[in-house]
Design a protein around this motif. Structure first.
Motif: not given
Length: 983
Positions: A391-414
Motif C-alpha cells: 500500500q502507498l506509504d503514509a504521506s502528508t495531509f493538508e488541513i482545509i477550511n471551507i469558506n465561501g465557494n471554495g476551500e483554503r489551507g490552514v495547515g499541514f500534518w506530516t
C-alpha cells in the motif's frame, strides 16, 4: 532531375521507417489489463481518462517507446454496484484472461474482486479503495492510494490542538465506514479524548432517518463530529444539519479525506457549498510541480473532449493515483518481460464461455507482476510512488477550511512533524501553543473564539444537580423546604463554592438542585447511593460534601477537590500546668543545669587565680578564699557580687561571664513564667492504639465512609462505634462517661473536625494520625466534558481566595483554635541552645588563665635558670614557684597605692602602723586585712633567715635570695616591737 532524386530518397526513407516500425510492433507483446470503474460517475470517468493518458505518456516518452510490452486496456463498468464489479472482474479473469486489474473504485466493490484475484493469482491494483482490511484478505491486492487509517493521527492532532475531550464519529454503515472507526478510537484515546457515541448512517438512508439521527446528536453534550462517508451522502447530512441548526456557533465538523478530496465536485454549486461553511477537512496533499500543472491542462482538454456534457470539474488526488497506478503496472510488466503470459487452464474448463467460478484458470505471470509492482519506485504525478506492505506509504495531509465557494489551507500534518503551519524545511510544530500551528479558521456560525467542543444539551432541560440531605453540619450543606411556596432552598459552604465555580466558567451553565430525599424529607440513602444515581443517569451532577473515593470513581468522574483532605482524630484536652514544688527546675534541662554549675565553679576558680596575688578580697584562710570565690561566682547570677576585681584579665573574664549569666537568667525567667502561667493543653489520648487498648468508644459521622476505615483498617469493633449527626451531639458524647455511651475520641474528615474545633476548640484538640483522603469534590458522569473546565475553575476560585472568604463568613474568623488545639509541650531549655555562649566564656577564661600563667612564669624564670639558688631538686623549685604565687605581689599597683595611703594616716591611728622598707612591708592591725594582728605577725629579716609570717603565710626562704640584707630594716623592726610592748 534533382527533384526526382530527392523525392525518391524521401519515399525510401519513409518506407524504411514504416517497415522498421512494423517490425518493432510485431515484436512487442500485448498484455491484457482489466479496468473496472463506475462509468456513470465522474470519479470513474476521471480515473479512466487518467489511466489512458498515463499509458499514452509512458509509451510515447523517450524511454517508453522502446518497451517491448504494451498494456491493452479492457474496461468494464461496475455499475455502481458490488455485484456489477464482481461480475466484471469474473468476466475479465475467466473470459479475457487479463494479467492484472486496475480498480474497482470503492472498498465494498473491491472486497469480492480481491477474493477473485487471490484465486486466479491476478494482481488487483486499486487507486481509491482505502479500507485497511483489504490488504489482509489477499496478497494480490495492491493499494495505490492512502490507507484510510493514516489520517487518524491528523484528526487526533486537531482534537488535541483545541483540547476537545469528546468526539462523535458519524460514518456510513459499510466496510468503508467501519474500517476507520477502531483506529480513530484508539488514536483519540491516546490523547485522552473519548468517543461517547457512534452515529451509524445507512448507505441509502432517507431524509427522515438522517433528521432523526441528527436530532439525537443535538441532545448530546458533544459538539465535535468526524464525518466519514461518501461525498453524496455527506452532502445530504450537511444539508439536514444546516436545516435543524447544527451548523451554528459551537459545532465542529471534520470530514475525512475521501469527502475532502472530492469537494471539487461541489464547487460549481454555490448553494451546495453554503451548507458546508466552517467545515474542516483532512485532504490528501499533492505537491505542485511543473509536470502536474502541464498534466492538469492536458487532462482537462481530454476530459471535456470525451465528456462534453460535464464541465467545471477539477482533477483530484484519486485521478493522479490512477495515473501513477497505471504507470507502475506498465513499468512492472516491462520489468517482468514477455515470458509466460496467459493462464494455466483448469482441468474442468468447458468450451462454453461462462462465469462459473470453477472454470477459470490461474495466471502464470501474476505472481511476478505483483512482486514487480511491490518493488516499484519512481516519482509520479502524486509524488513518490512507493508501496509499503502493498500500500502507498503514509504521506502528508493538508488541513482545509471551507469558506465561501471554495476551500483554503490552514495547515499541514506530516508523520514527522505533526501539525505545522507550512511545509518549509525549517517549519516546526509549536509544542507550547498548539493552535499556533494552524492558520485562522472560520468555524460554523463564525464565532469569535474557538469552539470548546461541547454544550449543555439543547433538549430544554437544565442540569439536574443532586444534593444530599443531612441533619447535622448544616454549615456545609442544608436543604430547607418552604411549605408556603413549596420551594426548596439549598445553602451551605459546598453550594456557595459550586456557585462561585460556575461563575468562574468561561460560559454560562443552567442548573437546578434536586434534594436526594424521601417525600418526608429524610435522606433517600447513603452518599454512595447518591453518587451512583449519577451513573444511572438520574442526575447530571452531584454537589455537596462528597468525598473523592476510589470505589465511587469507578462509576463517575470527580473534579479536583475544593477542601483540605484527610481523616483525623479529635480528643479532649486537659490543662497540664505543673503544680510540682520542684517546677522551678524544669525550665532548664539537667545537662544545662550541670554545665552552668560547672562553669560557675570554673569562673570562680579563674577569678581567684587571677586576683589572689594582688587582691586582698581573695586572700586569707583557705576556707575564706574558697567561700569568697564561690560567693563571687554565684552572686553574679543575681548581679550581687561586691568584691573588687583589679586584674584586667579578671575583668575581661567577668564581663564575658556576666553577659552569659544575663542570657541564662533572662531565658530561665521567661521559661519559668510560661510554665507557671500559660495553659498547658495536653490530649487525653495520643494515638489510636491507646483507644484500642483501653476499649474506648469512638464517634463517627452518620453515613460517613469513615466507619469502613474504623472497622476494616483500624480494627475497631462495631460495638465501640457511636454515631453522631451534629457538632452539638459530638460535644455531648464527649461529656458522657463510657458506661453512658460516651466517647473518648471522634474520627472523621478534616473539614468536619475543623468546624467542630471552631466551636469547641478550647476543649478539644486534633491529634495524629491523619489518614490520607482526597477531600470533597463535585460529581459528574464518566467522561463529562464539564469535569476539566470545572476543575480549572476550582483552581481559580481557591487560588483567588474566594473559598477563604466563604469559610470566614460561614465558619467564623476566629482561628485561635488552630493554635490552641495544637499540643503544647513543656520543652525545657537545653544545652544545645546555649553551648555557643559557654564556648565563648570557656575560651575567654582559658585564654586569660594561660596569659596569666605565662606572665608569672616569665617573671619568676630565674627560679629555674639561676644556678646560684641553693635548691637542687626540680620538685623543690616547683614548690618554690607555688610559694611565691601564694604571697602577695608587692610590685602590684594595688599594694603600692595602699602603702602610700597608710603612711598618710600614721599620725591619726597609732594602732595601724605600716612601714615599708625596701621590699619588706609590715602590716599591723590594718582594716584591710581579714584577721587581727599578733606579735607573731612581725617579720625580722636576717642574713641567714628572712621570715615573713604575716597573714599566716609560710616562711619564705627566698626573700633574701631576692634582696640583700638591710640593717636599718632590722633596727626599725625592733623599734616597732618595743613601742607595742610599752603600750
Amino acid at each position: 532531375m534533382r527533384i526526382n532524386v530527392l523525392l525518391i530518397v524521401f519515399v525510401v526513407s519513409q518506407t524504411t521507417s514504416l517497415l522498421l516500425c512494423c517490425a518493432a510492433q510485431s515484436t512487442r507483446q500485448e498484455v491484457k489489463v482489466g479496468v473496472i470503474v463506475d462509468l456513470e460517475r465522474w470519479v470513474g470517468k476521471q480515473g479512466l481518462s487518467c489511466i489512458e493518458m498515463a499509458l499514452s505518456d509512458l509509451y510515447n516518452s523517450s524511454h517508453g517507446r522502446h518497451y517491448k510490452t504494451r498494456l491493452v486496456l479492457h474496461t468494464r463498468d461496475a455499475k455502481q454496484d458490488v455485484v456489477g464489479a464482481a461480475s466484471a472482474a469474473l468476466d475479465l479473469i475467466k473470459n479475457v484472461q487479463v494479467d492484472a486489474i486496475i480498480g474497482p473504485q470503492t472498498s465494498m466493490q473491491a472486497k469480492f474482486v480481491v477474493d477473485l484475484g487471490e484465486k486466479a493469482r491476478v494482481p488487483i491494483i486499486s487507486y481509491s479503495a482505502t479500507t485497511p482490511s483489504l490488504n489482509t484478505r489477499s496478497s494480490y491486492f495492491f493499494r495505490a492510494t492512502e490507507n484510510v487509517t493514516t489520517q487518524v493521527k491528523a484528526i487526533s492532532s486537531l482534537v488535541q490542538t483545541f483540547a476537545w475531550r469528546q468526539v462523535v464519529p458519524v460514518y456510513v454503515d459499510d466496510d468503508y465506514g467501519e474500517g476507520l472507526i477502531p483506529f480513530l478510537t484508539d488514536a483519540l484515546q491516546q490523547i485522552d479524548a473519548r468517543v461517547p457515541y457512534r452515529s451509524v448512517i445507512p448507505p441509502f438512508a432517507t431524509d427522515e432517518q438522517l433528521e432523526k439521527e441528527l436530532y439525537k446528536l443535538m441532545t448530546m453534550q458533544t459538539r465535535v463530529f468526524v464525518l466519514h462517508m461518501y461525498t453524496e451522502l455527506g452532502h445530504r447530512i450537511f444539508t439536514k444539519a444546516k436545516e435543524i441548526g447544527m451548523m451554528e456557533k459551537g459545532y465542529v465538523w471534520i470530514v475525512t479525506n475521501v469527502m475532502a478530496n472530492n469537494l471539487c465536485t461541489l464547487r460549481s454549486d454555490s448553494w451546495a457549498m453554503s451548507f458546508l461553511q466552517g467545515v474542516l477537512g483532512i485532504k490528501s496533499y499533492v505537491p505542485q510541480t511543473k509536470e502536474l500543472k502541464d498534466f492538469r491542462s492536458r487532462w482537462r482538454r481530454k476530459f471535456l473532449h470525451d465528456n462534453p456534457t460535464m464541465d467545471d470539474f477539477e482533477l483530484n488526488a484519486y485521478g493522479l493515483w490512477a495515473y501513477d497506478a497505471a504507470e507502475a503496472l506498465a513499468r512492472a510488466v516491462e520489468e517482468v518481460g514477455i515470458g509466460n503470459l496467459g493462464y494455466k487452464k483448469a482441468n474442468n474448463v468447458s468450451s462454453n464461455p461462462s462465469t462459473d467460478l470453477e472454470t477459470f484458470g490461474v495466471s502464470q505471470n501474476g505472481p511476478q507482476i505483483g512482486k514487480a509492482v511491490s518493488n516499484m519506485r519512481f516519482t509520479g504525478l502524486a509524488g513518490d510512488f512507493r508501496l509499503v506492505n502493498r500500500q502507498l506509504d503514509a504521506s502528508t495531509f493538508e488541513i482545509i477550511n471551507i469558506n465561501g465557494n471554495g476551500e483554503r489551507g490552514v495547515g499541514f500534518w506530516t508523520p514527522q512533524k505533526g501539525l505545522v503551519r507550512n511545509l518549509s524545511s525549517n517549519a516546526t510544530s509549536n509544542k507550547t501553543n498548539l493552535s499556533d500551528n494552524l492558520g485562522p479558521i472560520i468555524w460554523p456560525g463564525e464565532p469569535s473564539s474557538n469552539p470548546k467542543g461541547w454544550e449543555i444539551p439543547t433538549n430544554g432541560k437544565k442540569l439536574r444537580i443532586g444534593v444530599p440531605t443531612k441533619g447535622g453540619f448544616t454549615e456545609f450543606m442544608e436543604v430547607k423546604r418552604d411549605n408556603a411556596t413549596n420551594k426548596t432552598h439549598v445553602t451551605g459552604y459546598c453550594i456557595e463554592v459550586f456557585e462561585a465555580v460556575v461563575k468562574a466558567l468561561p460560559y454560562s451553565l443552567d442548573y437546578e438542585y434536586f434534594p436526594y430525599a424521601k417525600p418526608n424529607g429524610e435522606s433517600n440513602g447513603t452518599y454512595d447511593d447518591l453518587v451512583y444515581e449519577v451513573h444511572l443517569g438520574n442526575y447530571d451532577a452531584v454537589v455537596g460534601d462528597i468525598t473523592i473515593r476510589y470505589n465511587r470513581s469507578l462509576h463517575v468522574d470527580f473534579t479536583l477537590p475544593f477542601t483540605e483532605s484527610g481523616v483525623t482524630m479529635i480528643v479532649p484536652v486537659r490543662d497540664k500546668r505543673s503544680k510540682n514544688p520542684w517546677v522551678f527546675l524544669k525550665p532548664l534541662t539537667w545537662d544545662l543545669w550541670g554545665t552552668s554549675f560547672c562553669f560557675f565553679v570554673f569562673i570562680g576558680f579563674v577569678v581567684w587565680v587571677l586576683e589572689h596575688r594582688i587582691n586582698e578580697d581573695f586572700r586569707g584562710p583557705l576556707s575564706h578564699q574558697i567561700g569568697t570565690s564561690f560567693w563571687f561566682s554565684f552572686s553574679t547570677m543575681v548581679f550581687a557580687h561586691r568584691e573588687r576585681v583589679v586584674s584586667n584579665l579578671a575583668r575581661f573574664v567577668v564581663i564575658i561571664w556576666i553577659f552569659v549569666v544575663l542570657i541564662l537568667t533572662q531565658s530561665y525567667t521567661a521559661s519559668l513564667t510560661s510554665l507557671l502561667t500559660v495553659q498547658q493543653l495536653q490530649p487525653t489520648v495520643t494515638d489510636v492504639n491507646q483507644l484500642l487498648k483501653n476499649g474506648d468508644n469512638v464517634g463517627y459521622l452518620k453515613d460517613s465512609f469513615v466507619v469502613g476505615v474504623l472497622t476494616n483498617f483500624l480494627g475497631f469493633d462495631e460495638s465501640k462505634l457511636v454515631v453522631y449527626e451534629a457538632t452539638d451531639d459530638l460535644d455531648k458524647l464527649f461529656s458522657k462517661k463510657r458506661e453512658e455511651g460516651g466517647i473518648a475520641a471522634a474520627i472523621d474528615e478534616l473539614p468536619y473536625m475543623k468546624l467542630f474545633l471552631a466551636k469547641y476548640g478550647s476543649k478539644y484538640t486534633m491529634v495524629d494520625p491523619t489518614f490520607k483522603t482526597d477531600g470533597f469534590g463535585f460529581v459528574f458522569p464518566k467522561g463529562s466534558p464539564l469535569v476539566p473546565d470545572v476543575s480549572r475553575a476550582i483552581l481559580n476560585v481557591t487560588e483567588g481566595g474566594i473559598t477563604k472568604d466563604i469559610e470566614k463568613r460561614l465558619f467564623g474568623t476566629d482561628t485561635s483554635y488552630l493554635e490552641s488545639n495544637a499540643q503544647v509541650s513543656s520543652n525545657s531549655l537545653s544545652l544545645e541552645s546555649f553551648w555557643g555562649l559557654f564556648l565563648i566564656a570557656g575560651l575567654a577564661s582559658a585564654s586569660a588563665l594561660i596569659i596569666f600563667v605565662a606572665m608569672f612564669l616569665y617573671e619568676q624564670r630565674h627560679i629555674f635558670v639561676n644556678s646560684d639558688i641553693p635548691i637542687d631538686s626540680k620538685w623543690e623549685r616547683v614548690r618554690e614557684m607555688f610559694r611565691i604565687y601564694n604571697h602577695k605581689d608587692l610590685n602590684s599597683h594595688t599594694f603600692k597605692k595602699k602603702s602610700g595611703e597608710v603612711n598618710d594616716r600614721r599620725g591619726a591611728d597609732d594602732h595601724d602602723i605600716v612601714v615599708g622598707v625596701g621590699d619588706v612591708v609590715v602590716n599591723e592591725g590594718s582594716p584591710d586585712t581579714n584577721f587581727h594582728p599578733s606579735p607573731s605577725t612581725y617579720s625580722i629579716h636576717t642574713d641567714s633567715d628572712m621570715v615573713f609570717l604575716g597573714e599566716q603565710d609560710t616562711p619564705r626562704d627566698s626573700d633574701f635570695l631576692n634582696q640583700p640584707p638591710n640593717n636599718s630594716a632590722i633596727e626599725l623592726t625592733f623599734a616597732i616591737q618595743e613601742i607595742h610592748e610599752n603600750n
